[in-house]
Enzyme design. Structure first.
Site, PDB file in Angstrom:
ATOM      1  N   CYS A   1       0.784  -1.237   0.000  1.00 25.67           N
ATOM      2  CA  CYS A   1       0.000   0.000   0.000  1.00 25.67           C
ATOM      3  C   CYS A   1       0.819   1.293   0.000  1.00 25.67           C
ATOM      4  O   CYS A   1       0.670   2.140  -0.886  1.00 25.67           O
ATOM      5  CB  CYS A   1      -0.910   0.022   1.221  1.00 25.67           C
ATOM      6  SG  CYS A   1      -1.921  -1.451   1.453  1.00 25.67           S
TER       7      CYS A   1
ATOM      8  N   HIS B   1      -2.136   6.791   4.576  1.00 24.77           N
ATOM      9  CA  HIS B   1      -1.047   5.811   4.665  1.00 24.77           C
ATOM     10  C   HIS B   1       0.288   6.342   4.134  1.00 24.77           C
ATOM     11  O   HIS B   1       1.095   5.586   3.607  1.00 24.77           O
ATOM     12  CB  HIS B   1      -1.423   4.508   3.927  1.00 24.77           C
ATOM     13  CG  HIS B   1      -0.746   3.309   4.543  1.00 24.77           C
ATOM     14  ND1 HIS B   1      -0.843   2.036   4.007  1.00 24.77           N
ATOM     15  CD2 HIS B   1       0.047   3.194   5.634  1.00 24.77           C
ATOM     16  CE1 HIS B   1      -0.144   1.198   4.734  1.00 24.77           C
ATOM     17  NE2 HIS B   1       0.402   1.878   5.723  1.00 24.77           N
TER      18      HIS B   1
HETATM   19 CA    CA Z   1      -3.285  -2.072  -0.613  1.00 25.44          CA
END
Ligand code: CA
Length: 382
Positions: free
Chosen positions: A73, A127
């Site tokens: 990610c 993130h």
């Molecule tokens: Ca992901």
């Protein structure tokens, strides 16, 4: 240019494009989280209905060999947000020490579009850092509705949301924790619709960064029922598509749809066993194609013809293409690894956007050169 299909409708849309363009385009970047390569209708899924995405794919360009720059990610998002290979600035893995986020000296797409007069917003997963200096509103976004961390529950959870103030998994609006109602995917869709409705007088950049269908697999009961399944992964994808439909409907109601550049892709390949990367090998975290080759479309009415583009493209290209479409000068940017795709898509530039693409995460690395691929998998299971 390698376009292998084109509908009759695209002929008319090209003609209309000569008069339809006005002002700077809005930019809507829609990102799924851990979506399997095969798990949308336009990629061939027969078990998950995604009518709204299928419509965008049918009337836009589908990238058949489209990649993200990492197979997990955070580095994938770092590459996409900067248009630069994230290994250039030490962001090869999730939450890299010591900053636990992306180098704040890197320029984000939000920052680039903001100086071009755009109203910018992030809805969902960030993130790219939990620290104050890395907060989305300090990294180019006027509005932030979402979580700083990489995943969370899809329902309000007192164990996290009430008892852990400051937890990066909490849902926040511009620095303040908020209590959300209903299913989180719906909540993100509703916030995006509000933003679109409020942005009719100014070009906007909306980054709709879903947490679906990343675990925990907690679909909305109504979506499971509508899909006729008890598979929560499938239900999460269905709910994601349903909310994309809400946003597209809002754009159309407001007369914004024709002048909005819409990207859709996943940040990496499948991870849970319920997902499918068919026919690709590998999965999230690997350097096989199933780790980083993703469902990927670009829809821009009157500017991008409908079809399938089969040369390699990268999520790194989103930055350059979007900034150029917004009137920015790419020569002023720090060195980019992505390119403006538009000249390739409209036939003004011959050749391929990327004869080669590269990946690196610590001891693992890969390179694509046309149809050939080299992978270093030392100390890494398949
Ligand atoms: Ca992901």
């Amino acid at each position: 240019m390698k376009i292998i299909t084109c509908t009759i409708a695209c002929f008319f849309s090209v003609i209309a494009g000569a008069t339809a363009e006005k002002g700077k385009p809005n930019i809507l970047l829609i990102l799924a989280d851990d979506l399997g390569y095969h798990d949308v209708g336009f990629q061939g899924s027969e078990r998950i209905r995604t009518p709204h995405l299928d419509q965008l794919a049918a009337t836009g360009m589908r990238f058949a060999d489209g990649h993200v720059s990492a197979s997990v990610c955070s580095p994938s998002r770092a590459g996409m947000m900067t248009g630069r290979y994230q290994q250039r600035f030490g962001h090869e893995a999730n939450v890299p020490p010591p900053t636990h986020g992306m180098d704040v000296n890197e320029r984000t797409l939000g920052q680039a579009l903001k100086v071009l007069g755009y109203r910018t917003a992030l809805f969902g997963k960030w993130h790219l850092g939990n620290e104050p200096k890395q907060y989305p509103t300090r990294r180019g976004f006027d509005e932030f509705y979402g979580l700083r961390d990489g995943h969370r529950t899809f329902w309000y959870d007192p164990a996290h949301d009430h008892d852990r103030p400051g937890d990066p998994k909490n849902v926040e609006h511009n620095g303040k924790q908020v209590r959300f109602e209903g299913h989180f995917t719906d909540w993100l869709g509703d916030r995006t619709v509000e933003f679109v409705n409020d942005s009719r007088d100014q070009p906007f950049f909306a980054f709709l960064s879903f947490t679906a269908p990343h675990a925990p697999l907690e679909a909305k009961p109504e979506d499971l029922e509508a899909l006729g399944t008890d598979d929560h992964y499938c239900g999460l994808v269905y709910g994601l598509d349903r909310n994309i439909g809400k946003v597209v409907d809002a754009l159309k109601r407001n007369g914004q749809f024709e002048n909005t550049l819409i990207w859709f892709l996943s940040d990496n390949g499948r991870t849970v066993r319920q997902a499918s990367n068919h026919p690709l090998g590998g999965k999230k975290g690997t350097k096989f194609e199933g780790g980083h080759r993703v469902p990927f479309i670009l829809h821009w009415s009157n500017r991008v013809t409908a079809g399938v583009y089969d040369s390699m493209v990268s999520a790194l290209d989103i930055y350059a293409t979007s900034v150029k479409a917004a009137g920015g000068d790419l020569k002023q940017e720090r060195p980019l690894d992505g390119v403006d795709l538009m000249p390739y898509l409209n036939g003004k530039k011959q050749g391929e956007p990327h004869p080669q693409l590269l990946w690196r995460k610590l001891e693992c690395a890969a390179a694509r050169d046309g149809d050939w691929k080299l992978i270093r998998v030392e100390n890494h299971g398949f």
